[in-house]
Write a protein that holds these residues in place. Structure first.
Motif, PDB file in Angstrom:
ATOM      1  N   SER A  68     -40.530  13.859 -58.737  1.00 43.49           N
ATOM      2  CA  SER A  68     -40.795  13.717 -57.306  1.00 43.49           C
ATOM      3  C   SER A  68     -40.303  14.952 -56.540  1.00 43.49           C
ATOM      4  CB  SER A  68     -40.103  12.463 -56.778  1.00 43.49           C
ATOM      5  OG  SER A  68     -40.122  12.434 -55.373  1.00 43.49           O
ATOM      6  N   THR A 111     -39.325  -3.120 -55.703  1.00 45.07           N
ATOM      7  CA  THR A 111     -40.072  -1.872 -55.826  1.00 45.07           C
ATOM      8  C   THR A 111     -41.014  -1.689 -54.647  1.00 45.07           C
ATOM      9  OG1 THR A 111     -40.021  -2.108 -58.212  1.00 45.07           O
ATOM     10  CG2 THR A 111     -41.585  -0.531 -57.330  1.00 45.07           C
ATOM     11  N   LEU A 112     -41.703  -2.766 -54.285  1.00 43.01           N
ATOM     12  CA  LEU A 112     -42.633  -2.654 -53.159  1.00 43.01           C
ATOM     13  C   LEU A 112     -41.880  -2.382 -51.867  1.00 43.01           C
ATOM     14  CD1 LEU A 112     -45.231  -5.437 -54.008  1.00 43.01           C
ATOM     15  CD2 LEU A 112     -45.457  -2.953 -54.225  1.00 43.01           C
ATOM     16  N   ALA A 115     -40.965   1.199 -51.949  1.00 44.36           N
ATOM     17  CA  ALA A 115     -42.145   2.040 -51.712  1.00 44.36           C
ATOM     18  C   ALA A 115     -42.516   2.024 -50.236  1.00 44.36           C
ATOM     19  CB  ALA A 115     -43.318   1.555 -52.562  1.00 44.36           C
ATOM     20  N   ALA A 119     -42.369   5.309 -48.014  1.00 45.16           N
ATOM     21  CA  ALA A 119     -43.598   5.779 -47.373  1.00 45.16           C
ATOM     22  C   ALA A 119     -43.429   5.786 -45.856  1.00 45.16           C
ATOM     23  CB  ALA A 119     -44.774   4.883 -47.776  1.00 45.16           C
ATOM     24  N   THR A 192     -43.740   1.438 -63.796  1.00 40.65           N
ATOM     25  CA  THR A 192     -44.145   2.031 -62.517  1.00 40.65           C
ATOM     26  C   THR A 192     -44.237   3.556 -62.614  1.00 40.65           C
ATOM     27  OG1 THR A 192     -41.829   1.791 -61.851  1.00 40.65           O
ATOM     28  CG2 THR A 192     -43.387   0.214 -60.954  1.00 40.65           C
ATOM     29  N   LEU A 196     -47.659   6.690 -62.644  1.00 44.11           N
ATOM     30  CA  LEU A 196     -47.568   7.686 -61.568  1.00 44.11           C
ATOM     31  C   LEU A 196     -47.488   9.094 -62.146  1.00 44.11           C
ATOM     32  CD1 LEU A 196     -45.045   5.847 -59.210  1.00 44.11           C
ATOM     33  CD2 LEU A 196     -47.478   6.235 -58.779  1.00 44.11           C
ATOM     34  N   ALA A 233     -48.140  11.418 -51.738  1.00 44.77           N
ATOM     35  CA  ALA A 233     -48.070   9.973 -51.978  1.00 44.77           C
ATOM     36  C   ALA A 233     -47.457   9.697 -53.352  1.00 44.77           C
ATOM     37  CB  ALA A 233     -49.464   9.358 -51.881  1.00 44.77           C
ATOM     38  N   LEU A 234     -47.857  10.487 -54.360  1.00 48.40           N
ATOM     39  CA  LEU A 234     -47.278  10.295 -55.694  1.00 48.40           C
ATOM     40  C   LEU A 234     -45.787  10.606 -55.687  1.00 48.40           C
ATOM     41  CD1 LEU A 234     -50.143  11.774 -57.881  1.00 48.40           C
ATOM     42  CD2 LEU A 234     -49.309   9.429 -57.905  1.00 48.40           C
ATOM     43  N   ALA A 237     -44.005   7.704 -54.137  1.00 47.25           N
ATOM     44  CA  ALA A 237     -44.028   6.530 -55.013  1.00 47.25           C
ATOM     45  C   ALA A 237     -43.075   6.702 -56.193  1.00 47.25           C
ATOM     46  CB  ALA A 237     -45.453   6.286 -55.517  1.00 47.25           C
ATOM     47  N   ALA A 240     -39.596   6.181 -54.922  1.00 41.20           N
ATOM     48  CA  ALA A 240     -39.360   4.768 -54.609  1.00 41.20           C
ATOM     49  C   ALA A 240     -39.173   3.950 -55.885  1.00 41.20           C
ATOM     50  CB  ALA A 240     -40.530   4.216 -53.786  1.00 41.20           C
ATOM     51  N   ALA A 241     -39.964   4.273 -56.921  1.00 40.06           N
ATOM     52  CA  ALA A 241     -39.825   3.545 -58.182  1.00 40.06           C
ATOM     53  C   ALA A 241     -38.410   3.717 -58.743  1.00 40.06           C
ATOM     54  CB  ALA A 241     -40.862   4.052 -59.194  1.00 40.06           C
TER      55      ALA A 241
END
Ligand code: ADP
Ligand code: MG
Lengths: 330, 257
Positions: A68, A111-112, A115, A119, A192, A196, A233-234, A237, A240-241
């Protein structure tokens, strides 16, 4: 695989073996080997239950953070542009805490939540940093640092609303911790982060063009805004994962890219794909070693992983800052 | 209609109009130099010609087709742009950088093909860089580095090549080297070249066709003799100058008065 990547992979393997062997009970090479092969003996239990999930979760979360960070550093062409410096991991931490603290429990919902928080922080930082000339990387970094403080303060406030024991647990997690990780956590980050990472690999050619500047990239047929948005975005994510299973561990995302670049360059050339893979390997190595140091530094006390990466990462941040200043990037 | 044309083009950043109602036909198979004072819209025009900015009004056509109606990659196979300040990735070698010019020809999962390698080798040879292919770009001189960027654009194998100030940071011998290279690419490979230049007399020497701009409009276009007149220079730059025949080539030589 290039020589540089092989070296980084060997370093990770060594770090994992050390992470598995060292702890309150020291495993000798024979016990470790037997435990790894058969799952039996004194090594078996330690590996299966105590240290295996912890090392696996740490390595995968570190890899996701490292990748990331390298994505943002390349896309924004600034070594300070990492998701932890820009407040995205703080946002992910707040998002995860909001979900976990309100009783929804662990797993996918965390996780959500992470994320969504990551985001949200990324979009807010990007909007606040937006100028007439578009997104200026340095402005993004500075706004992000401010947003990170704000989000951390908000998280602190949210914690005062939690009952005592839960607040303690949340505090530990928020400083970045691999304590009491299970194979469930390891599986979650694997499921996850791996997809990605594959999506990111598909965007490596785009990254190679973006590195040379927007105009040249567009002239070579790249849809610049779309590619940049996809990569960002990746990056969010992936961070966040990692945050969902290890908390907002600071500095791994910042450190991994520059360290990997240094190592790869010493061993030859480094294209953007090699840098991303190298940053993932380096992030994993840092996470496993830092966790090992956090466990072994003070006998009988398990420091959170984040405390150790903070100790390692702060000098690294200062080094990057001075280098950027000398180069005129600040 | 063959070649690259701008029809009644209006270009703006946000609300601020930079180029207004500009119509221009760039002659195919020629070297065209775009001249004009700083900030008059040369780079903006070049970006619009390369499909990097969408015009507020009017259109750019490539062989008669609206360039915004064509797919991005299809345009990138016919028209290359070397912007003013491209960034060489850290540590990259000459050969690897030139290889990136193949991007519009490569599939997502396709490897490096024989055609890619042939294009790279030809681009390196045309720019005299074959022996430097393994060297890091950062180790090269300014003139060599500019040749590397031109080689990248050549590897893209486009019939049209647009360059934004390719000589600006170079000393005089290197400026001449780059301009001679561009003209050779035009004469030997038949590529249409459009380049923004600052040195008026060098432009007159190396270009077949000049376009003189001021404040987002075309003041004059045509052969160097037609365009570089004292009146046009006064209008475009506010420069009082004599124009004499270059004692070496006979092309117009601008001597500030
Ligand atoms: N990205 C941009 N955003 C806003 N204004 C711009 C941008 N790029 C150029 N301009 C403005 O447009 C005008 C023309 O610029 P440009 O095309 O770069 O001129 P030239 O290349 O002839 O020096 C200038 O006034 C410049 O300030
Ligand atoms: Mg310009």
């Amino acid at each position: 695989m290039s020589r540089g990547l092989s070296l980084l992979a060997a370093a990770l393997l060594l770090a994992c073996l050390l992470g598995l062997a060292v702890g309150e009970v020291l495993l000798g090479p024979a016990d470790l080997w037997r435990g790894l092969l058969t799952g039996e003996g004194p090594g078996g239990f330690t590996l299966r239950v105590l240290r295996g999930p912890r090392v696996a979760t740490g390595a995968l979360a570190g890899a996701a953070l490292g990748m990331s960070g390298a994505i943002f550093q390349s896309v924004l062409r600034n070594p300070l542009a990492a998701p932890d410096v820009m407040g995205f991991t703080a946002g992910a931490g707040l998002g995860a805490l909001a979900v976990a603290g309100f009783g929804a429990g662990a797993g996918l919902s965390v996780t959500l939540g992470a994320a969504a928080g990551g985001a949200g922080a990324a979009v807010a930082v990007a909007l606040l940093a937006l100028t007439r000339e578009g997104l200026v990387p340095l402005r993004l970094v500075l706004v992000g640092i401010g947003a990170g403080f704000t989000l951390t303060a908000l998280t602190g406030f949210a914690m005062t609303r939690l009952p005592g024991p839960e607040a303690m647990e949340a505090q530990r997690w928020l400083s970045g911790s691999l304590a009491a990780r299970t194979w469930g956590h390891a599986g979650q980050i694997a499921l996850t982060a791996l997809p990605l990472a594959l999506l990111t690999a598909a965007l490596v050619p785009a990254l190679a063009l973006l590195e040379m500047g927007d105009d040249l990239a567009a002239g070579l047929g790249l849809r610049v805004q779309r590619a940049r948005a996809g990569l960002a975005a990746l990056g969010v994510a992936l961070a966040a994962a990692a945050v969902a299973v290890a908390g907002p561990v600071p500095f791994i995302a910042l450190m991994a890219g520059p360290l990997a670049r240094g190592a790869l360059r010493r061993a030859g050339t480094a294209g953007p794909g090699a840098v991303l893979a190298g940053a993932a390997l380096t992030g994993a190595t840092i996470a496993v070693l830092a966790d090992l140091a956090a466990r072994a530094a003070v006998p009988g006390v398990q420091l959170p992983l984040g405390v150790m990466t903070g100790i390692l990462g702060a000098p690294c941040l200062l080094w990057l800052l001075t280098r950027e200043m000398e180069r005129g990037g600040l | 209609m063959t070649g690259l044309r701008a029809e009644n083009l209006t270009l703006a950043y946000d609300r601020r109009i930079v180029v207004e109602g500009l119509t221009l036909a760039l002659p195919a198979g020629r070297v065209t130099a775009i001249l004009g004072p700083n900030g008059c819209g040369k780079s903006t025009l070049l970006k619009a010609l390369a499909r990097l900015i969408r015009p507020q009004a009017g259109r750019v056509t490539l062989d008669g087709e609206d360039i915004h109606a064509l797919p991005t990659r299809a345009v990138a196979r016919r028209l290359g742009l070397l912007p003013q300040a491209p960034i060489a990735p850290e540590g990259i070698t000459v050969g690897d950088l030139v290889a990136r010019g193949r991007a519009p020809w490569r599939g997502l999962l396709a490897g490096w093909s024989a055609a890619d390698e042939a294009a790279r080798a030809a681009a390196l040879a045309a720019t005299g860089l074959t022996d430097l292919a393994a060297r890091p770009v950062a180790d090269l001189s300014g003139g060599q580095r500019q040749r590397v960027w031109i080689a990248l654009a050549l590897a893209q194998q486009t019939e049209h090549l647009l360059l934004d100030e390719p000589t600006t940071w170079l000393d005089l011998p290197h400026q001449i080297e780059v301009l001679a290279l561009l003209r050779r690419l035009n004469r030997e490979q038949g590529r249409s070249i459009v380049t923004v230049l600052h040195d008026l007399s060098l432009a007159a020497r190396f270009a077949d066709h000049l376009v003189l701009m001021a404040a987002g409009r075309v003041l004059a276009e045509g052969t160097p003799e037609e365009v570089l007149t004292p009146g046009a220079l006064e209008d475009a730059f506010g420069l009082r100058a004599l124009v004499i025949a270059d004692p070496v080539t006979g092309t117009p030589l601008v001597v500030p008065a």
